[in-house]
Design a protein around this motif. Structure first.
Motif, PDB file in Angstrom:
ATOM      1  N   LEU A 180       0.705  -1.100  -0.035  1.00  0.00           N
ATOM      2  CA  LEU A 180       0.166   0.077   0.071  1.00  0.00           C
ATOM      3  C   LEU A 180       0.942   1.058   0.139  1.00  0.00           C
ATOM      4  O   LEU A 180       0.533   2.292  -0.726  1.00  0.00           O
ATOM      5  CB  LEU A 180      -0.961  -0.051   1.292  1.00  0.00           C
ATOM      6  CG  LEU A 180      -1.933  -0.983   1.172  1.00  0.00           C
ATOM      7  CD1 LEU A 180      -2.828  -1.095   2.472  1.00  0.00           C
ATOM      8  CD2 LEU A 180      -2.906  -0.593   0.118  1.00  0.00           C
ATOM      9  N   GLU A 181       1.947   1.354   0.901  1.00  0.00           N
ATOM     10  CA  GLU A 181       2.833   2.569   0.847  1.00  0.00           C
ATOM     11  C   GLU A 181       3.347   2.788  -0.416  1.00  0.00           C
ATOM     12  O   GLU A 181       3.407   4.133  -0.688  1.00  0.00           O
ATOM     13  CB  GLU A 181       3.889   2.091   1.968  1.00  0.00           C
ATOM     14  CG  GLU A 181       3.566   2.091   3.424  1.00  0.00           C
ATOM     15  CD  GLU A 181       4.583   1.649   4.241  1.00  0.00           C
ATOM     16  OE1 GLU A 181       5.772   1.635   3.750  1.00  0.00           O
ATOM     17  OE2 GLU A 181       4.181   1.590   5.655  1.00  0.00           O
ATOM     18  N   TYR A 182       3.820   1.797  -1.307  1.00  0.00           N
ATOM     19  CA  TYR A 182       4.404   2.124  -2.721  1.00  0.00           C
ATOM     20  C   TYR A 182       3.539   1.744  -3.650  1.00  0.00           C
ATOM     21  O   TYR A 182       4.039   1.932  -4.935  1.00  0.00           O
ATOM     22  CB  TYR A 182       5.731   1.458  -2.650  1.00  0.00           C
ATOM     23  CG  TYR A 182       6.495   1.824  -1.496  1.00  0.00           C
ATOM     24  CD1 TYR A 182       7.448   2.782  -1.726  1.00  0.00           C
ATOM     25  CD2 TYR A 182       6.735   1.268  -0.305  1.00  0.00           C
ATOM     26  CE1 TYR A 182       8.486   3.151  -0.907  1.00  0.00           C
ATOM     27  CE2 TYR A 182       7.421   1.690   0.733  1.00  0.00           C
ATOM     28  CZ  TYR A 182       8.362   2.593   0.333  1.00  0.00           C
ATOM     29  OH  TYR A 182       9.359   3.082   1.286  1.00  0.00           O
ATOM     30  N   ALA A 183       2.266   1.843  -3.669  1.00  0.00           N
ATOM     31  CA  ALA A 183       1.301   1.391  -4.539  1.00  0.00           C
ATOM     32  C   ALA A 183       1.274   2.579  -5.881  1.00  0.00           C
ATOM     33  O   ALA A 183       1.137   2.400  -7.074  1.00  0.00           O
ATOM     34  CB  ALA A 183      -0.050   1.173  -4.249  1.00  0.00           C
ATOM     35  N   ALA A 184       1.554   3.616  -5.239  1.00  0.00           N
ATOM     36  CA  ALA A 184       1.410   5.022  -6.166  1.00  0.00           C
ATOM     37  C   ALA A 184       2.931   5.256  -6.579  1.00  0.00           C
ATOM     38  O   ALA A 184       2.890   6.301  -7.447  1.00  0.00           O
ATOM     39  CB  ALA A 184       0.796   6.129  -5.349  1.00  0.00           C
ATOM     40  N   SER A 185       3.745   4.472  -6.532  1.00  0.00           N
ATOM     41  CA  SER A 185       5.244   4.751  -6.882  1.00  0.00           C
ATOM     42  C   SER A 185       5.730   3.732  -7.860  1.00  0.00           C
ATOM     43  O   SER A 185       6.878   3.788  -8.191  1.00  0.00           O
ATOM     44  CB  SER A 185       6.150   4.629  -5.513  1.00  0.00           C
ATOM     45  OG  SER A 185       5.807   5.667  -4.688  1.00  0.00           O
ATOM     46  N   ASN A 186       4.989   3.085  -8.542  1.00  0.00           N
ATOM     47  CA  ASN A 186       5.247   2.123  -9.742  1.00  0.00           C
ATOM     48  C   ASN A 186       6.096   0.770  -9.060  1.00  0.00           C
ATOM     49  O   ASN A 186       6.818   0.346  -9.691  1.00  0.00           O
ATOM     50  CB  ASN A 186       5.923   2.765 -10.723  1.00  0.00           C
ATOM     51  CG  ASN A 186       6.001   1.802 -12.053  1.00  0.00           C
ATOM     52  OD1 ASN A 186       5.042   0.833 -12.254  1.00  0.00           O
ATOM     53  ND2 ASN A 186       6.890   2.088 -12.754  1.00  0.00           N
ATOM     54  N   ASP A 243       1.935  -6.131 -12.779  1.00  0.00           N
ATOM     55  CA  ASP A 243       1.827  -4.625 -12.739  1.00  0.00           C
ATOM     56  C   ASP A 243       0.593  -4.157 -12.056  1.00  0.00           C
ATOM     57  O   ASP A 243       0.909  -3.056 -11.530  1.00  0.00           O
ATOM     58  CB  ASP A 243       2.024  -3.955 -14.031  1.00  0.00           C
ATOM     59  CG  ASP A 243       3.691  -3.956 -14.545  1.00  0.00           C
ATOM     60  OD1 ASP A 243       4.500  -4.711 -13.613  1.00  0.00           O
ATOM     61  OD2 ASP A 243       3.722  -3.693 -15.686  1.00  0.00           O
ATOM     62  N   TYR A 244      -0.301  -4.715 -12.054  1.00  0.00           N
ATOM     63  CA  TYR A 244      -1.746  -4.245 -11.455  1.00  0.00           C
ATOM     64  C   TYR A 244      -2.141  -5.082 -10.148  1.00  0.00           C
ATOM     65  O   TYR A 244      -3.161  -4.981  -9.831  1.00  0.00           O
ATOM     66  CB  TYR A 244      -2.943  -4.244 -12.390  1.00  0.00           C
ATOM     67  CG  TYR A 244      -3.899  -3.448 -11.973  1.00  0.00           C
ATOM     68  CD1 TYR A 244      -3.827  -1.924 -11.871  1.00  0.00           C
ATOM     69  CD2 TYR A 244      -5.072  -3.952 -11.533  1.00  0.00           C
ATOM     70  CE1 TYR A 244      -4.866  -1.208 -11.518  1.00  0.00           C
ATOM     71  CE2 TYR A 244      -6.419  -2.876 -11.396  1.00  0.00           C
ATOM     72  CZ  TYR A 244      -5.927  -1.539 -11.395  1.00  0.00           C
ATOM     73  OH  TYR A 244      -7.136  -0.724 -10.870  1.00  0.00           O
ATOM     74  N   MET A 245      -0.907  -5.811  -9.612  1.00  0.00           N
ATOM     75  CA  MET A 245      -1.042  -6.509  -8.439  1.00  0.00           C
ATOM     76  C   MET A 245      -0.271  -6.225  -7.472  1.00  0.00           C
ATOM     77  O   MET A 245       1.071  -5.872  -7.541  1.00  0.00           O
ATOM     78  CB  MET A 245      -0.924  -7.836  -8.696  1.00  0.00           C
ATOM     79  CG  MET A 245      -0.976  -8.786  -7.650  1.00  0.00           C
ATOM     80  SD  MET A 245      -0.733 -10.576  -8.507  1.00  0.00           S
ATOM     81  CE  MET A 245      -0.860 -11.357  -7.013  1.00  0.00           C
ATOM     82  N   THR A 246      -0.585  -5.453  -6.206  1.00  0.00           N
ATOM     83  CA  THR A 246       0.356  -5.385  -5.100  1.00  0.00           C
ATOM     84  C   THR A 246      -0.347  -5.651  -3.847  1.00  0.00           C
ATOM     85  O   THR A 246      -1.702  -5.530  -3.716  1.00  0.00           O
ATOM     86  CB  THR A 246       0.939  -3.835  -5.262  1.00  0.00           C
ATOM     87  OG1 THR A 246       1.960  -3.619  -4.463  1.00  0.00           O
ATOM     88  CG2 THR A 246      -0.191  -2.762  -4.608  1.00  0.00           C
ATOM     89  N   GLY A 247       0.503  -5.773  -2.762  1.00  0.00           N
ATOM     90  CA  GLY A 247      -0.160  -6.030  -1.371  1.00  0.00           C
ATOM     91  C   GLY A 247      -0.763  -7.440  -1.266  1.00  0.00           C
ATOM     92  O   GLY A 247      -1.667  -7.740  -0.290  1.00  0.00           O
ATOM     93  N   GLN A 248      -0.373  -8.372  -2.186  1.00  0.00           N
ATOM     94  CA  GLN A 248      -1.146  -9.541  -2.383  1.00  0.00           C
ATOM     95  C   GLN A 248      -0.687 -10.815  -2.051  1.00  0.00           C
ATOM     96  O   GLN A 248       0.691 -10.723  -1.989  1.00  0.00           O
ATOM     97  CB  GLN A 248      -1.889  -9.821  -3.516  1.00  0.00           C
ATOM     98  CG  GLN A 248      -2.841  -8.510  -4.133  1.00  0.00           C
ATOM     99  CD  GLN A 248      -3.858  -8.498  -3.201  1.00  0.00           C
ATOM    100  OE1 GLN A 248      -4.697  -9.195  -2.862  1.00  0.00           O
ATOM    101  NE2 GLN A 248      -4.153  -7.126  -2.744  1.00  0.00           N
ATOM    102  N   THR A 249      -1.255 -11.790  -1.600  1.00  0.00           N
ATOM    103  CA  THR A 249      -0.414 -13.125  -1.479  1.00  0.00           C
ATOM    104  C   THR A 249      -0.880 -14.171  -2.171  1.00  0.00           C
ATOM    105  O   THR A 249      -2.107 -14.536  -2.360  1.00  0.00           O
ATOM    106  CB  THR A 249      -0.843 -13.280   0.380  1.00  0.00           C
ATOM    107  OG1 THR A 249      -0.178 -12.378   0.921  1.00  0.00           O
ATOM    108  CG2 THR A 249      -0.189 -14.705   0.623  1.00  0.00           C
ATOM    109  N   LEU A 250      -0.086 -14.828  -2.861  1.00  0.00           N
ATOM    110  CA  LEU A 250      -0.370 -15.906  -3.764  1.00  0.00           C
ATOM    111  C   LEU A 250       0.046 -17.363  -3.025  1.00  0.00           C
ATOM    112  O   LEU A 250       1.275 -17.464  -2.791  1.00  0.00           O
ATOM    113  CB  LEU A 250       0.274 -16.014  -4.967  1.00  0.00           C
ATOM    114  CG  LEU A 250      -0.072 -16.683  -6.150  1.00  0.00           C
ATOM    115  CD1 LEU A 250      -1.241 -16.503  -6.519  1.00  0.00           C
ATOM    116  CD2 LEU A 250       0.848 -16.254  -7.323  1.00  0.00           C
ATOM    117  N   VAL A 251      -0.947 -18.315  -2.794  1.00  0.00           N
ATOM    118  CA  VAL A 251      -0.778 -19.451  -2.096  1.00  0.00           C
ATOM    119  C   VAL A 251      -0.624 -20.581  -2.980  1.00  0.00           C
ATOM    120  O   VAL A 251      -1.199 -20.761  -4.202  1.00  0.00           O
ATOM    121  CB  VAL A 251      -1.913 -19.895  -1.217  1.00  0.00           C
ATOM    122  CG1 VAL A 251      -1.558 -21.130  -0.261  1.00  0.00           C
ATOM    123  CG2 VAL A 251      -2.304 -18.785  -0.362  1.00  0.00           C
TER     124      VAL A 251
END
Length: 259
Positions: A180-186, A243-251
């Protein structure tokens, strides 16, 4: 080997911690095969060099460095050297980790064991990510992939691993926060949660035929993963495909967490 455009890492620079064996070595091979220049980092410098040399012998781009991921000064130095020598740092894979030295219920865990697992599994993710983000924010792009565990999402019924499970749960939530912190920073920050994987960890316990057979009975897919089973997802999280995925967890656990 040609990779579809979203998965092509040509001209990218990746740093993989714990790359001397197991998952880390498989990750380094996958990223290098996709075109990245891979810096193989491991506390065992000889093991890191062996993986790096293997990749170079295969015609891929790689180098190696000895790195204790719990050493703040060394982490900062290595990351800055990678960025200076390679011209960028596009991908960080926070893979280095250890299990509980002993499988013990919490009231029997020595403080020294607890703190060692936290240092390697959690503090290192902070130290390496912080150093990499200094580079990535300056260059305006980057990917961080944190290697957590299915035990970061639920407890273990197989053995007592209180420190390991605690650190991996923290890595999952750290991934959300930093994403979240870097979502707008590419800059995209995501996590992988593997299930049981046959590696050299824990003295090679997960390669022992009896252990593999016992675990396989509790995995819906009926088998313990090989490191290569996890590497494809790592490539996706390291490439423009995510590129359109952040802060997520893939199991990736063979269906264990779906039960």
């Amino acid at each position: 080997m040609a990779f579809p455009a979203p998965f092509d890492l040509t001209a990218k620079v990746a740093l993989v911690t714990g790359a001397g064996a197991g998952l880390g070595a498989a990750f380094a091979r996958m990223l290098a095969t996709a075109g990245a220049t891979v810096v193989c980092a491991d506390i065992n410098g000889a093991a890191a060099k062996a993986v790096g040399d293997e990749l170079v012998a295969a015609g891929l781009s790689a180098t190696a460095v000895e790195l204790d991921v719990t050493d703040e000064s060394r982490v900062d130095t290595v990351v800055q050297q990678v960025a200076a020598e390679q011209g960028a740092l596009d991908i960080l894979v926070n893979n280095a980790g250890i299990g509980d030295p002993q499988s013990l219920p919490l009231h029997k865990v020595p403080t020294s064991d607890w703190r060692r697992v936290l240092a390697v599994n959690l503090d290192s993710v902070f130290l390496c990510s912080r150093a990499a983000l200094r580079v990535m924010t300056a260059q305006g792009s980057g990917k961080i992939v944190n290697i957590a565990s299915m035990y970061g999402l639920h407890g273990s019924l197989m053995s007592a691993v209180p420190a390991y499970a605690t650190t991996k749960g923290a890595v999952v939530n750290m991934t959300r926060e930093v994403g979240l912190e870097y979502a707008a920073s590419n800059i995209q920050v995501n996590a992988l949660c593997p299930g049981f994987v046959q590696t050299e960890a824990q003295g090679g316990l997960l390669k022992h035929p009896k252990v593999v057979a016992r675990l396989s009975r509790n995995i819906p897919m009926g088998r313990v993963a090989m490191p290569e089973d996890i590497a494809g997802a790592l490539l996706m999280l390291s490439s423009s495909a995510s590129d359109y995925m952040t802060g997520q967890t893939l199991v990736i656990d063979g269906g264990v967490s779906a039960a």
